[in-house]
Design a protein around this motif. Structure first.
Motif, short mmCIF file in Angstrom:
data_model
loop_
_atom_site.label_atom_id
_atom_site.label_comp_id
_atom_site.label_asym_id
_atom_site.label_seq_id
_atom_site.Cartn_x
_atom_site.Cartn_y
_atom_site.Cartn_z
N SER A 164 -9.84 -36.12 -23.63
CA SER A 164 -8.42 -36.37 -23.86
C SER A 164 -7.81 -35.14 -24.52
CB SER A 164 -8.22 -37.60 -24.75
OG SER A 164 -8.66 -37.34 -26.07
N GLY A 165 -6.49 -35.12 -24.54
CA GLY A 165 -5.78 -34.03 -25.21
C GLY A 165 -4.59 -34.62 -25.94
N HIS A 166 -3.98 -33.81 -26.77
CA HIS A 166 -2.77 -34.26 -27.44
C HIS A 166 -1.75 -33.13 -27.48
CE1 HIS A 166 -3.54 -31.94 -31.10
NE2 HIS A 166 -4.78 -32.42 -31.11
N LEU B 160 -2.60 -22.46 -25.71
CA LEU B 160 -3.76 -23.37 -25.72
C LEU B 160 -5.05 -22.64 -25.34
CD1 LEU B 160 -3.92 -26.50 -26.28
CD2 LEU B 160 -1.62 -25.58 -26.05
N VAL B 161 -4.99 -21.77 -24.35
CA VAL B 161 -6.18 -21.03 -23.91
C VAL B 161 -6.62 -20.05 -25.00
CG1 VAL B 161 -7.02 -19.31 -22.27
CG2 VAL B 161 -5.77 -21.31 -21.45
N LEU B 162 -5.67 -19.35 -25.61
CA LEU B 162 -6.02 -18.42 -26.69
C LEU B 162 -6.59 -19.18 -27.89
CD1 LEU B 162 -3.07 -15.84 -26.69
CD2 LEU B 162 -5.45 -15.45 -26.00
N GLY B 163 -6.03 -20.34 -28.18
CA GLY B 163 -6.56 -21.15 -29.27
C GLY B 163 -7.99 -21.60 -29.00
N ALA B 164 -8.25 -22.01 -27.76
CA ALA B 164 -9.60 -22.43 -27.38
C ALA B 164 -10.58 -21.26 -27.46
CB ALA B 164 -9.58 -23.00 -25.96
N PHE B 165 -10.13 -20.09 -27.03
CA PHE B 165 -10.97 -18.90 -27.09
C PHE B 165 -11.30 -18.56 -28.54
CE2 PHE B 165 -11.37 -14.15 -26.97
CZ PHE B 165 -12.58 -14.11 -26.27
N LEU C 70 -17.69 -21.69 -24.27
CA LEU C 70 -16.47 -21.01 -23.85
C LEU C 70 -15.95 -21.58 -22.53
CD1 LEU C 70 -14.43 -18.70 -24.25
CD2 LEU C 70 -16.00 -17.21 -22.99
N SER C 71 -16.83 -21.76 -21.57
CA SER C 71 -16.39 -22.27 -20.26
C SER C 71 -15.83 -23.68 -20.38
CB SER C 71 -17.55 -22.24 -19.26
OG SER C 71 -18.62 -23.07 -19.69
N SER C 72 -16.46 -24.52 -21.21
CA SER C 72 -15.96 -25.88 -21.39
C SER C 72 -14.61 -25.88 -22.09
CB SER C 72 -16.96 -26.71 -22.22
OG SER C 72 -18.17 -26.88 -21.52
N LEU D 107 -7.16 -25.45 -20.48
CA LEU D 107 -6.24 -25.02 -19.43
C LEU D 107 -5.49 -26.23 -18.87
CD1 LEU D 107 -5.06 -22.96 -17.43
CD2 LEU D 107 -7.09 -23.33 -16.00
N VAL D 108 -6.23 -27.32 -18.65
CA VAL D 108 -5.61 -28.55 -18.16
C VAL D 108 -4.66 -29.12 -19.22
CG1 VAL D 108 -6.04 -30.90 -17.35
CG2 VAL D 108 -7.61 -29.05 -16.72
N ILE D 109 -5.11 -29.15 -20.48
CA ILE D 109 -4.27 -29.65 -21.56
C ILE D 109 -3.00 -28.80 -21.68
CG2 ILE D 109 -4.11 -30.03 -24.05
CD1 ILE D 109 -7.11 -30.63 -24.03
N GLY D 110 -3.15 -27.48 -21.51
CA GLY D 110 -2.00 -26.57 -21.59
C GLY D 110 -0.98 -26.86 -20.50
N ILE D 111 -1.46 -27.18 -19.31
CA ILE D 111 -0.55 -27.51 -18.19
C ILE D 111 0.23 -28.79 -18.52
CG2 ILE D 111 -0.44 -28.23 -15.78
CD1 ILE D 111 -2.88 -26.41 -15.27
#
Length: 331
Positions: A66-68, A152-157, A177-179, A185-189
Motif C-alpha cells: 500500500s501507499g499513502h 518519491l523515487v529520490l526518497g526511496a533511493f 533498491l529494486s523493490s 514509482l507506482v506510489i509516485g504516479i
C-alpha cells in the motif's frame, strides 16, 4: 516511507538530523523574510490536510503493498517551498512523537526523504520551471506527475542508501533498491494524480492561492480566504476521522520491501541498549500509538485520534508562523 529506528545507525541518523536542520534553518530565514502573516491559517490547514490524507493508505493492486499521500508537492505549491518544508516537518514531528509513526532516531531521515525532496528539490527542478511563466491545467498535471515521481523515487533511493551506510541490517542493497524504486514509482504516479486533481480544483476556485500567483496579501481576499480555510479543515476532519477507517491494512512500500527481502535471506539485527532506550522514550511520548488511544483498537478510538491529530496539526503548524512573528526584529 516512515523509517523505523532499527534501519539506521546513530552516525547516519546524526548526519541526517544535521542535513535536515540546515534545510530547516534556511527555510525559517526565508519564511521570516517573506513576512506573510496571512499564510498562518493556510499553513495550519495544509498541515492538517496532509496529516489526514497520510492516514489513508491505498492498496496497490497485484503487490500486497500500500501507499499513502505524501503531500510535499502540494504544500510547496500552495505555501511556497520554504513554508511548505516547515509544514511537512511539523507534520512528521507530530506523527513521530504523538502517533509513533516513524522512529525518533530516524526523524531527520524522514524529514529529508519525505519533505526535502518534494518541497525544495522537485519544486525548483520541476514544478517552478514548468509553471512559472505560464500555468494551465495541462501544465499542472504534467508538473504534478513529474514532481511527485521524482520526489518519491529520490526518497526511496535515500532510504536504501541510509540503510546501506548504517550497516545495521544485512538487507541486500540491490534487492532492497529494486523493490523500493519499483513500488515507490507506482506510489509516485498515484500521488501525482491525486496532487494534480487537488491543484486543478484549487486553480479553478482560487488560482491566487498558488505560491507563484499569490495575492493573499490583498485585504479584499481576507473574508473569502477564511471560507476556504474552514472548508479544507472540514475536509481534513472527514478524511482523518472517517475515511481513514477504510485505509488499506497492507504494509506500506517500505515495510513491504523490507518484508519481501527478509523472507528470502536477510534480517534486521540491531537491538542494542540505545535503540531500546529511544523506543522507551517514544512509547512514553506517543499519546496515540498507531493512530489509536492507548490499549484500544476500536474504530471510535481510531476516528477520534485522527480528528484530534487534525486539530493538533492545525494549531502546531499555524503556531510556527506565530513564533516567527513573535521573534521578528523590531525597528
Amino acid at each position: 516511507m516512515h523509517m523505523i529506528d532499527s534501519l539506521v545507525s546513530p552516525t547516519v541518523a546524526g548526519t541526517m538530523y544535521g542535513c535536515s536542520s540546515i534545510a530547516m534553518t534556511y527555510s525559517v530565514r526565508r519564511v521570516r523574510f517573506e513576512n506573510d502573516s496571512k499564510k498562518i491559517p493556510i499553513m495550519g490547514v495544509v498541515g492538517s490536510f496532509i496529516f489526514a490524507t497520510q492516514m489513508v493508505n491505498f492498496a496497490i493492486p497485484g503487490t500486497g503493498s500500500s501507499g499513502h499521500f505524501d503531500g510535499a508537492i502540494l504544500s510547496s505549491v500552495i505555501l511556497g517551498p520554504y513554508a511548505g518544508f516547515l509544514t511537512m516537518t511539523g507534520v512528521l514531528c507530530i506523527q513521530c512523537l504523538l502517533f509513533a509513526d516513524g522512529g525518533i532516531l530516524t526523524l531527520g531521515c524522514n524529514i529529508w526523504n519525505m519533505a526535502f525532496y518534494g518541497c525544495l528539490l522537485a519544486f525548483f527542478l520541476v514544478w517552478r520551471p514548468m509553471t512559472y511563466k505560464k500555468i494551465s491545467r495541462l501544465r499542472i498535471i504534467l508538473s504534478s506527475m513529474l514532481s511527485c515521481i521524482l520526489s518519491l523515487v529520490l526518497g526511496a533511493f535515500s532510504v536504501t542508501l541510509e540503510t546501506l551506510f548504517s550497516g545495521t541490517t544485512d538487507l541486500s542493497f540491490n534487492l532492497f533498491l529494486s523493490s523500493m524504486l519499483s513500488i515507490h514509482l507506482v506510489i509516485g504516479i498515484i500521488e501525482g494524480v491525486i496532487t494534480a486533481s487537488i491543484l486543478i480544483f484549487i486553480y479553478k476556485i482560487r488560482p491566487d492561492l498558488f505560491y507563484d500567483n499569490s495575492s493573499i496579501l490583498h485585504p479584499k481576499t481576507k473574508g473569502i480566504l477564511k471560507k476556504y480555510v474552514y472548508i479544507f479543515l472540514v475536509f481534513s476532519i472527514i478524511i482523518g476521522g472517517v475515511l481513514s477507517l477504510f485505509a488499506s491494512s497492507n504494509p506500506d512500500g517500505l515495510e513491504w520491501s523490507v518484508n519481501k527481502i527478509i523472507d528470502k535471506n536477510s534480517n534486521i539485527t540491531t537491538r542494542d541498549k540505545l535503540y531500546k532506550n529511544i523506543s522507551s522514550v517514544q512509547d512514553k511520548l506517543s499519546m496515540f500509538p498507531d493512530y489509536n488511544f492507548r490499549n484500544s483498537k476500536d474504530k471510535v478510538s481510531a476516528s477520534l485520534s485522527g480528528i484530534i491529530g487534525v486539530f493538533f496539526t492545525f494549531f502546531i503548524c499555524s503556531g510556527i508562523l506565530y513564533i516567527f512573528k513573535f521573534f521578528k526584529k523590531r525597528k
